[in-house]
Design an enzyme around this catalytic site. Structure first.
Site, PDB file in Angstrom:
ATOM      1  CD  GLU A 159      -2.303  -1.193   2.912  1.00 46.00           C
ATOM      2  OE1 GLU A 159      -2.406  -0.161   3.600  1.00 46.00           O
ATOM      3  OE2 GLU A 159      -2.558  -2.319   3.339  1.00 46.00           O
ATOM      4  CE  LYS A 215       5.347   5.176   6.749  1.00 46.97           C
ATOM      5  NZ  LYS A 215       5.241   6.581   7.089  1.00 46.97           N
ATOM      6  CG  ASP A 267       4.082  12.514   4.964  1.00 53.02           C
ATOM      7  OD1 ASP A 267       3.982  12.081   6.131  1.00 53.02           O
ATOM      8  OD2 ASP A 267       4.971  13.284   4.593  1.00 53.02           O
ATOM      9  CE1 TYR A 281      -7.329   7.789  -0.725  1.00 55.86           C
ATOM     10  CE2 TYR A 281      -6.694   9.725   0.549  1.00 55.86           C
ATOM     11  CZ  TYR A 281      -7.051   9.141  -0.653  1.00 55.86           C
ATOM     12  OH  TYR A 281      -7.124   9.908  -1.781  1.00 55.86           O
ATOM     13  CE  LYS A 337      10.157   7.343   6.322  1.00 53.02           C
ATOM     14  NZ  LYS A 337       9.523   7.520   7.600  1.00 53.02           N
ATOM     15  CB  CYS A 391       8.901  49.567  -0.907  1.00 47.00           C
ATOM     16  SG  CYS A 391       8.703  48.627  -2.426  1.00 47.00           S
ATOM     17  CB  CYS A 442       8.259  52.338  -4.945  1.00 50.69           C
ATOM     18  SG  CYS A 442       7.345  52.016  -3.430  1.00 50.69           S
ATOM     19  CB  CYS A 468       5.152  48.251  -0.570  1.00 49.14           C
ATOM     20  SG  CYS A 468       5.179  49.792  -1.482  1.00 49.14           S
ATOM     21  CB  CYS A 481       4.605  49.800  -5.151  1.00 48.17           C
ATOM     22  SG  CYS A 481       6.187  48.939  -5.198  1.00 48.17           S
TER      23      CYS A 481
HETATM   24  S1  IVH Z   1       0.024   0.444   8.860  1.00 46.91           S
HETATM   25  C1  IVH Z   1       1.025  -1.798  12.548  1.00 46.91           C
HETATM   26  N1  IVH Z   1      -0.545   1.371   6.456  1.00 46.91           N
HETATM   27  O1  IVH Z   1       2.725   5.303   8.553  1.00 46.91           O
HETATM   28  C2  IVH Z   1       1.001  -1.045  11.285  1.00 46.91           C
HETATM   29  N2  IVH Z   1       0.462   2.850   8.027  1.00 46.91           N
HETATM   30  O2  IVH Z   1       5.079   4.255  10.626  1.00 46.91           O
HETATM   31  C3  IVH Z   1       0.787   0.417  11.473  1.00 46.91           C
HETATM   32  N3  IVH Z   1       0.793   5.131   7.203  1.00 46.91           N
HETATM   33  O3  IVH Z   1       1.661   5.587  11.869  1.00 46.91           O
HETATM   34  C4  IVH Z   1       0.626   1.254  10.286  1.00 46.91           C
HETATM   35  N4  IVH Z   1      -0.061   4.798   5.203  1.00 46.91           N
HETATM   36  O4  IVH Z   1       0.481   7.012  10.090  1.00 46.91           O
HETATM   37  C5  IVH Z   1      -0.027   1.646   7.672  1.00 46.91           C
HETATM   38  N5  IVH Z   1      -1.131   2.072   4.302  1.00 46.91           N
HETATM   39  C6  IVH Z   1      -0.618   2.346   5.520  1.00 46.91           C
HETATM   40  C7  IVH Z   1      -0.127   3.624   5.863  1.00 46.91           C
HETATM   41  C8  IVH Z   1       0.410   3.846   7.132  1.00 46.91           C
HETATM   42  C9  IVH Z   1       0.494   5.680   6.022  1.00 46.91           C
HETATM   43  C10 IVH Z   1       1.457   5.831   8.340  1.00 46.91           C
HETATM   44  C11 IVH Z   1       0.726   5.700   9.651  1.00 46.91           C
HETATM   45  C12 IVH Z   1       1.671   5.004  10.606  1.00 46.91           C
HETATM   46  C13 IVH Z   1       2.994   5.196   9.924  1.00 46.91           C
HETATM   47  C14 IVH Z   1       3.842   3.954  10.160  1.00 46.91           C
END
Ligand code: IVH
Length: 662
Positions: free
Chosen positions: A112, A114, A116, A220, A310, A402, A405, A420, A425
């Site tokens: 999946e 990740k 942010d 999500y 990551k 400024c 001007c 300004c 200006c």
């Molecule tokens: S699973 C035990 N799935 O990433 C598993 N986390 O360091 C816990 N995050 O705190 C997380 N997308 O805020 C999971 N598809 C996803 C995610 C996800 C983003 C974030 C979440 C978590 C951090 C994990």
């Protein structure tokens, strides 16, 4: 009166369906106006029958009151964090450990994205959303139920059979919402959010649910728990069930047969992360089988069955060679760092915004320092922190005058920016002209920075209206301009006269009035004059125009020099009237309706909006052209007139039926 229960339930069901189509599936079937009309219809019925209001009604998303502080709540099971893999080797190490611990059993991964944002748990009882809790320290989080309720992609009612269950997922702000929010904060002189994650966190953890509602967050989901345990033996199946229940689940997910497939998924999205509407910082891999997850169990802080792959941060280290101050369209002074050019994910960066003096102070930045810069969410890179102080570093001070001007600059109370004070200006004028001519606004090709600089510096252009007096001779005399390009520019300026009213409105550069709002204003008022004369209250009758936008429009047209500008633009032959190009589709297309008397549930305005949303027009007097009259209590002469002319007369109920059927 008849029992309104079934009608209310029917409206709620329709609204839930449309919310799901719009916010979860991204495939709306009706316009925003039609959705608003339905919501208002429900609000009106609920106002008549407050005893029938339930917390899961679509009208109750922003019902919550501001609160004093947050209540701490313990999670049903800890929200753990994940171990990271920073490269392919580390991911393969993780896979090796999984394989060894599973001793020869076949296994699969779910990959999946990740996202942010910040994680949040949402609890449901008998299918109704009842509570939301932020991650907090993983064991105990903060209750944010009323704020979470405003997130439209979180369904408030779902068809689940479990008496109680919980979902977990990520609250995020997509890039567009983030950029819009920061632009708005710039306008208001407020400090910017550093990235979409901070903006999402700052929007969820506020005491005022209205604020969360205005921030357009998304939720999500990625876990479905019953009594703190995964609902299905396969994680993939849980995700599919979440989709079926109506939750938003990221479509970019994959069931992978082995680590190679998972790595391919990681690489695929690393190359395309810019195309996604939200920020991601990697990929999460989870062993699909829940029995296998149990076997793998946990270390002290993270599961052994999942890992975060990551992506490298889009950061780089470089030196600040100078700090220059730019003056924007609103007169705001913005310090910009000139950097030793450096590459971040394929783009050479040589400037970074520093936003304002507070930001420079916060960073402790001086000219000559080595800094970490980052591209995230925003297109313009920013300075994250000072990495190392330069040997011969020089402090920077915002100018008291400024830089363009020489006029006084002031910093208003509560504002982060110095501005300004000179409305004329040249820097402000240059920015205004560039905005005016830009793509999507008046679209004047060839009128770029170099030309605008010369025109303003030589005082040929002292107002955007002067553009329409430019001649080929004047332009051809300027540097880097031949007869041919001069002719082109003059042609393009002339062609811009036929741009429709919404573009002209956008071109004026009124705060908060972008392309979309301009279209709604033009749709609602039909001419520049009517917009200029409208009160703040009247302006709010236009779609998506709230008090803030209305105020900005009124303020703008109150200024005499803005009125002069508009006057000159009118003389220059720009389009000041508007004929809607929107097809007025809907069940009442082409019908003219007259309202009279007091309707049982709908206010005049609501009825009008609903009729218009259905493609109809509301007129104030009855004639032979009237399609029908809707009459309520104490209807007067209009009703008599309708009866005389043999025009059909309907009750509110009958109107509501027509709105559905046509
Ligand atoms: S699973 C035990 N799935 O990433 C598993 N986390 O360091 C816990 N995050 O705190 C997380 N997308 O805020 C999971 N598809 C996803 C995610 C996800 C983003 C974030 C979440 C978590 C951090 C994990």
């Amino acid at each position: 009166m008849r029992n309104p229960g079934p009608e209310i339930e029917n409206l709620r069901q329709q609204l839930r369906r449309h919310e799901h189509l719009y916010y979860v599936l991204d495939t709306p079937e009706i316009s925003d106006a039609e959705y608003d009309a339905l919501i208002r219809q429900l609000q009106a019925l609920e106002a008549q029958h407050p005893e029938l209001i339930t917390p899961d009604s679509p009208t109750q998303r922003v019902g919550g009151k501001p609160r004093e502080g947050f209540v701490k709540v313990r999670h049903s099971a800890p929200l753990l964090s994940l171990d990271n893999a920073l490269n392919e080797d580390e991911l393969r190490d993780f896979d090796r450990r999984v394989r060894e611990l599973l001793a020869g059993e076949p296994y699969r991964y779910v990959a999946e994205l990740k996202l942010d944002g910040l994680s949040m748990a949402a609890h449901f009882e008998r299918g109704q959303f009842v509570q939301a809790i932020t991650r907090g320290d993983g064991e105990v989080g903060e209750e944010v139920t009323e704020n979470a309720r405003t997130i439209k992609s979180l369904p408030l009612r779902v068809p689940a059979d479990w008496p109680r269950f919980e979902v977990r997922g990520e609250t995020v702000m997509n890039r567009r919402a983030f950029e819009r929010l920061n632009a708005e904060r710039d306008e208001r002189g407020l400090s910017r959010f550093a990235n979409p994650r901070n903006a999402a966190a700052g929007s969820l953890r506020v005491l005022e649910p209205q604020i969360t509602a205005s921030r357009r967050l998304d939720y999500y989901t990625y876990f479905l728990l019953v009594e703190g345990q995964p609902a299905f033996d396969s994680h993939w199946e849980s995700l599919e069930e979440l989709v079926r229940l109506g939750f938003k689940v990221n479509a970019q997910r994959k069931l992978c047969a082995d680590v190679d497939e998972a790595l391919a998924f990681c690489a695929h999205w690393e190359a395309r992360r810019e195309e996604l509407p939200y920020e991601i910082d990697g990929v999460v891999l989870k062993v699909d089988s829940v029995p296998q997850q149990r076997k793998l169990a946990f270390t002290a802080k993270a599961p052994r069955w999942a890992i975060a792959y990551k992506y490298p941060a889009r950061q780089a280290v470089t030196t600040v060679e100078n700090i220059e101050v730019q003056v924007g369209r609103t007169g705001a002074l913005t310090p910009v760092a000139h950097l030793k050019p450096v590459e971040i994910s394929g783009v050479t960066v040589s400037r970074a915004t520093l936003h304002n003096e507070d930001e420079i102070e916060r960073l402790g930045l001086q000219i000559g320092d080595a800094v970490v810069i980052e591209r995230s969410g925003d297109v313009i890179p920013k300075v994250v922190r000072v990495k190392e102080q330069g040997g011969s570093r020089k402090p920077f001070h915002m100018p008291a005058a400024c830089p363009v001007c020489g006029s006084r600059v002031v910093r208003e109370e509560g504002e982060a920016a110095r501005r300004c004070v000179n409305a004329n200006c040249p820097a402000r004028l240059k920015e205004s002209v560039l905005h005016f001519s830009s793509r999507g606004v008046m679209n004047i090709d060839g009128l770029g920075e170099v030309l605008v600089d010369q025109l303003v510096d030589r005082k040929i252009v002292k107002s955007v209206a002067d553009l329409y007096d430019l001649t080929v001779e004047t332009l051809a005399n300027l540097e880097r301009m031949g007869e041919k390009s001069a002719t082109n520019v003059v042609d393009n300026i002339r062609k811009s006269q036929s741009n429709p009213l919404p573009r002209v409105l956008t071109a004026l550069g009124i705060r908060f009035v972008g392309e979309r709002t301009a279209v709604f204003l033009a749709e609602a008022f039909g001419s520049m004059e009517r917009i200029m004369e409208a009160t703040a209250e009247e302006l709010q009758e236009a779609e998506e125009v709230g008090p803030k936008v209305a105020e900005a429009v009124v303020d703008f047209f109150r200024e005499p020099h803005n009125r002069d500008l508009v006057d000159r633009l009118r003389q220059a032959g720009l389009q000041f009237t508007y004929r809607s190009t929107r097809p007025k589709a809907g069940p009442l297309k082409g019908r003219t309706v007259v309202l009279t008397g007091t309707l049982p549930t709908l206010s005049r305005e609501d009825a009008k909006k609903m009729i218009e949303a259905a493609g109809g027009k509301v007129a104030s007097s009855v004639s032979k052209k009237t399609s029908f009259v809707v009459a309520g209590a104490d209807a007067g002469s209009k009703l008599t007139k309708a009866q005389e002319l043999g025009v059909e007369v309907l009750t509110e109920d009958q109107l509501l039926d027509r709105l559905k059927l046509g």
